[in-house]
Enzyme design. Structure first.
Site, PDB file in Angstrom:
ATOM      1  CG  HIS A  71      32.604  35.169  39.295  1.00 52.87           C
ATOM      2  ND1 HIS A  71      32.934  35.416  40.609  1.00 52.87           N
ATOM      3  CD2 HIS A  71      33.747  34.766  38.685  1.00 52.87           C
ATOM      4  CE1 HIS A  71      34.224  35.182  40.786  1.00 52.87           C
ATOM      5  NE2 HIS A  71      34.742  34.775  39.635  1.00 52.87           N
ATOM      6  CB  SER A  81      38.145  34.086  41.668  1.00 50.26           C
ATOM      7  OG  SER A  81      37.937  33.544  40.399  1.00 50.26           O
ATOM      8  CG  ASP A  83      31.238  36.701  43.195  1.00 51.50           C
ATOM      9  OD1 ASP A  83      30.981  36.916  42.004  1.00 51.50           O
ATOM     10  OD2 ASP A  83      32.290  36.171  43.588  1.00 51.50           O
TER      11      ASP A  83
END
Length: 1029
Positions: A234, A400, A203
């Site tokens: 994120h 996600s 990520d």
């Protein structure tokens, strides 16, 4: 003289416009700011140290090649052997250098080091390229990351990022404490907290001192930025869902060892080589679980896809988000759509499929096969609580978010197995078996929305606690009485004389990374009636890694034509794998698939429709543009164009109306026209074999088959304008075709005097008190007399139409023909120039009512008074010269994308069993089969719907498809009378060219005589003027 001057002025104006367009509307050139060198990935056949690969290239490549250099990669994987290298190549020498590398024995392939570019929730960004009414941002298509403001949730709806043509991976991602909903505290109380589980999170990174994590083992940076920290949030959020320990936003496995792989920059950019290095390092570091909250539609991105296969083969359990492109069907993202990966969809807290969650089926197998069931499981993905960048919690939604929920569950389950036994028991297949067998099936969604259902942590725990290595089939049941879960199968019963119904299952082999089918699968009918079912099987020759496929091709035998009832039984298949470490004998397992099918008597021909899937081309592998140019946020036609993907609403409508719709994934020679009332051709992009054109012509004329065509835009000038240079693949991207392949359709329709034009029409019109949006549709250019044609005023947005509109003071008030209906003997044909009103992807208004009216006409000869009004009847044929019809492009190799051009005509396993591997059913002339090589003629008699007594000659030989010509030239021998609805036989093939030649000579002589007379007049008038002086 004034008239001549006016004509001359208009001519000069037209030439000026054309010249202006030629010089100022050229395709976009590569940006001047682009570097002179492009990075390429050279994949090798063996793992070696990077320097060894470098020396190999230097010593093996011709000394004259000086236009490249090796790119050193100084990252955590540098000390390990690698199977690829990165080289920088001068653009001017790229073709030569890449070709030279590709010929080397130790080189597997050479591809561009593609950039993966993500776009934030707000979109926008620099570097946009305009073309063809769209804007394109360099980079691959990604399901974008989800971000949100302080204290405010943010939901990602269906998005395929705006024209990001580097068709690759996207980081997919809004409130709740989900651990308690899955009963994680029950396992915590037993001492299972994810201890000694190595979790790789690919990520945006994580901060080392983040207070929510107790066990950050390693952070690695694979980007070109000098930081290990997460500056976007994120990666931190994903890690928090998996292993956070803050009381407000608990993760599932707080003792999991976190390995943070920073593969995206702060600008949300990544490269293929970064992923490959990071994947290799994950393999070398013996990761247990890997979470990828990213994905994209390109399942043919081979370096990425094959590395994922290698990673799972190395016994790393990969969990990945299925995509945020819902509620559209056929929108699965890769790698979550791979059978070796656990693909995760999203649901809300009411157990409804989240609107953003991508739907199945997989589209790899189309057109000949049928897609697999995906997602595998679903988990809560809306308003989930997770960690902020530095401290505190926030909510996000998206697949996600659902993906790390399942990844956290997996980490917790892995910790249940003693550490010394994990590698012998746990693997991608056994973990998926535990998840899908333990999942709770939801009552509303179908299998292509929910997979096996909502993850049930405690049920999966019970399965794994006593797990013994075995193989199984997913789904393990196909039950036609279980609706809507078994949609679309439960929507339409089986019956005799139908195309095979395909059901594609996944073999999960928990016994080993490689396995084999021991013997042919066997159908075990439960009773005598169940013997009416005939099943052919296709399956994986090698089950690797951990998974394979078993496809059922099901037909009802002819003796079951009047049977009504249920058929039940089991399919068994035996799987074996090599012995595990320390074992001496092979491992064996028997998989069972239970079937409960509903059968009805064969429906009447008039209610049976055959859908042509074979001639549909989708992305990948080519740039297939969208059907509606009004849509600016999705440039690709990538949803499969299948009855059960983006046309699934239409399929349901047809079934509700009493029609039976079957799919043909093979050429048009591979079906028996006597069985069907209507052949339905919608949004087709491929070419046609000569045999297909001939057979369809005979099917319509002699067998009573009716034909319905829904086309789309096609304009060469517009396609050229849509061409653009993609910075990341360092290549020009050009549309392979338009919304539909009009030249090919015109070839198919030419025997009936029908052809489409090259206009791109947009606007609304009213028919039968219904308003319909015509979205980038085409016009009907030719149609026979006696037919019914409906025309409406539209704006023409094609290149040629824009020129016409300019000359007409910016307006185009002329009506364009868009709908035509005609009887051909005992058959009927209907054509319409736009398919967007049937396609669920970008529909503005639907035209299902129009399709029903058309099918009532083609199937049962019921004529709606509006469609067949006197005002719509054509007294004279609608005509356009053949050289004015749309022509094929000659500047691309269409065979790369086509299932026809350069291919052999063969009926595949989606067709009736009796024609598998053949060229299909013979062509017919006057009710008798014309023999194809190796097949005897069969007297088929007259078509069941045939009423008129006429004959039609064999059409002339089809011209070369690679030549740029008008489709109408193929069948000059077929003319239409003003009074007849049916084609009339023309006496000879040589007569037309002879007449054309004679007429041309006479016109030339006449033109010469006129010029001679004008010269004589000028001489006389000149002498008269001199006399007056």
């Amino acid at each position: 003289m004034k008239t001549q001057k006016l004509n001359l002025s208009l001519l000069i104006l037209l030439i000026s416009i054309i010249t202006y367009k030629h010089f100022f509307n050229k395709p976009h050139q590569p940006p001047k700011s682009n570097p002179n060198r492009t990075n390429y990935i050279v994949r090798f056949t063996q793992y070696k140290q990077a320097n060894d690969h470098k020396q190999y290239l230097i010593t093996q490549v011709n000394d004259s090649l000086k236009n490249w250099n090796w790119v050193d990669r100084n990252n955590a994987a540098a000390g390990f052997p690698t199977d690829f290298g990165v080289v920088a190549v001068d653009e001017v020498a790229a073709e030569r250098v890449v070709g030279e590398f590709g010929r080397l024995e130790m080189v597997k392939d050479v591809t561009v080091d593609t950039s993966y570019r993500l776009r934030s929730l707000l979109g926008g960004g620099e570097g946009e390229v305009e073309g063809g009414g769209m804007k394109k941002k360099p980079g691959k298509i990604f399901t974008k990351m989800s971000f949100e403001g302080e204290g405010e949730g943010n939901v990602v709806e269906a998005v395929t990022v705006n024209q990001t043509i580097n068709w690759g991976r996207r980081v997919l991602s809004q409130r709740s404490q989900v651990t308690s909903l899955f009963g994680a505290d029950a396992l915590w109380s037993k001492g299972y907290t994810g201890a000694k589980v190595r979790m790789a999170i690919f990520d945006t990174g994580i901060r080392s001192d983040h207070p929510h994590f107790r066990n950050i083992k390693e952070r690695t940076n694979w980007t070109n930025e000098d930081t290990l920290n997460d500056n976007l949030g994120h990666g931190t959020f994903v890690a928090g869902v998996i292993a956070g320990e803050d009381a407000e936003c608990l993760g599932f496995a707080p003792d999991t060892e976190i390995y943070a792989f920073r593969v995206f920059t702060d600008a949300q950019v990544s490269y293929t080589s970064w992923f490959l290095d990071a994947f290799n390092y994950a393999i070398a570091s013996n990761m247990d679980v890997l979470n990828l909250s990213i994905g994209g539609p390109d399942y043919l991105d081979l370096p990425f896809v094959e590395k994922v296969l290698e990673l799972t083969a190395s016994n790393i359990i990969m969990v990945s988000a299925i995509g945020n492109d819902g509620p559209l069907y056929g929108t699965l993202n890769n790698p979550a759509d791979q059978s070796d990966v656990i693909g995760v969809g999203g649901i809300d807290y009411d157990d409804h499929i989240a609107s953003f969650s991508s739907r199945g089926m997989s589209t790899w197998e189309i057109p000949h096969g049928y897609g697999r069931v995906k997602p595998d499981v679903v988990a809560y993905g809306r308003e989930i609580m997770g960690s902020k960048i530095s401290t505190g919690c926030k909510t996000l939604s998206g697949t996600s978010v659902a993906s790390p929920v399942v990844a956290g569950v997996v980490c917790l389950l892995v910790s249940v197995i003693p550490e010394n036994d994990r590698k012998q028991i746990l693997n991608p297949a056994s973990m998926k078996q535990a998840l899908v067998e333990g999942a709770a099936k939801l009552s509303g969604p179908n299998m292509y929305e929910q997979g096996a259902g909502r993850v049930d942590l405690l049920e999966s725990y019970e399965i794994l606690k006593n797990y013994k290595p075995r193989a199984s089939i997913f789904p393990s049941v196909l039950d036609y009485t279980d609706c809507p879960y078994s949609w679309p199968f439960c929507q339409q019963p089986l019956y005799a004389d139908a195309m095979p119904v395909l059901f594609n299952t996944t073999i999960l082999n928990g016994m080993g990374v490689i396995g084999y089918v021991e013997s042919q699968p066997v159908w075990h009918p439960a009773n005598e009636e169940s013997n009416l079912l005939s099943i052919h099987f296709t399956y994986s020759d090698v089950i690797w890694p951990w998974t394979g496929y078993l496809a059922l091709h099901m037909q009802i035998k002819e003796e079951g034509a009047q049977f009504a009832g249920d058929i039940e039984g089991n399919v068994t298949v035996k799987i074996y794998s090599p012995p595990a470490l320390g074992e001496k004998s092979f491992r064996h397992s028997t998989c069972v698939l239970h079937l409960k099918l509903k059968v009805i008597p064969t429906p009447p021909r008039s209610m049976r429709i055959l859908w042509d899937q074979f001639h549909s081309i989708k992305y990948p592998p080519g740039y297939i543009p969208r059907d509606s140019l009004d849509v600016r946020n999705d440039i690709l036609d990538w949803h499969g164009d299948h009855l059960h993907t983006n046309f699934h609403i239409m399929f349901n409508m047809l079934r509700d109306a009493g029609y039976y719709v079957e799919t043909l994934g093979s050429p048009l020679t591979c079906f028996d026209a006597r069985q069907y009332g209507t052949l339905l051709l919608v949004d087709l992009e491929d070419e046609y074999f000569e045999e297909e054109i001939q057979k369809l012509r005979d099917d319509v004329v002699n067998t009573g088959l009716s034909l319905v065509v829904f086309a789309d835009w096609y304009n060469v000038d517009t396609m050229v304008k849509m061409r653009f240079f993609d910075d990341n693949t360092r290549s020009w991207w050009t549309p392979v075709t338009g919304g539909a392949n009009i030249p090919a359709l015109n070839d198919l329709l030419a025997p009936f005097g029908i052809a489409f034009g090259d206009r791109i029409l947009n606007g609304n019109f009213n028919l039968n008190d219904e308003q319909i949006r015509y979205a980038s549709g085409t016009n009907i250019a030719k149609f026979p007399a006696g037919g019914y044609v409906h025309s409406f005023p539209f704006y023409d947005s094609s290149e040629s139409g824009a020129t016409h509109s300019f000359l007409a003071s910016g307006t185009d008030n002329a009506d364009s023909a868009i709908l035509g209906l005609v009887e051909v003997g005992g058959s009927r044909i209907a054509v319409y120039g736009d398919s967007n009103c049937l396609d669920g992807s970008h529909m503005v208004t639907n035209c299902y009512w129009l399709l029903r009216k058309i099918l009532e006409f083609t199937g049962s000869n019921v004529k709606d008074p509006i469609l067949f009004s006197k005002s719509a009847k054509q007294k004279a044929a609608l005509h356009q010269d053949d050289d004015q019809l749309p022509s094929r492009r000659t500047d691309l190799n269409f065979s790369t994308y086509s299932a026809v051009v350069g291919k052999e005509l063969t009926c595949r396993s989606d067709s009736r069993f009796d024609v598998w591997g053949t060229k299909g059913y013979s062509l017919q002339v006057r009710g008798r089969n014309r023999r194809l090589p190796g097949y005897k003629a069969i007297d088929l008699g007259r078509g069941l719907n045939s009423s008129a007594d006429f004959s039609i000659s064999k059409g002339p030989k089809v011209l070369d498809k690679n030549k740029e010509n008008s489709s109408g030239n193929r069948f000059l021998g077929l003319l239409y009378s003003d009074d007849l609805d049916a084609p009339v036989v023309f006496p000879s093939h040589w007569l037309v060219p002879a007449v054309v030649a004679v007429v041309g000579i006479l016109l030339l002589i006449n033109f010469w005589r006129i010029r001679l007379k004008r010269r004589r007049r000028r001489k006389g008038s000149t002498s008269g003027r001199y006399t007056n002086l």
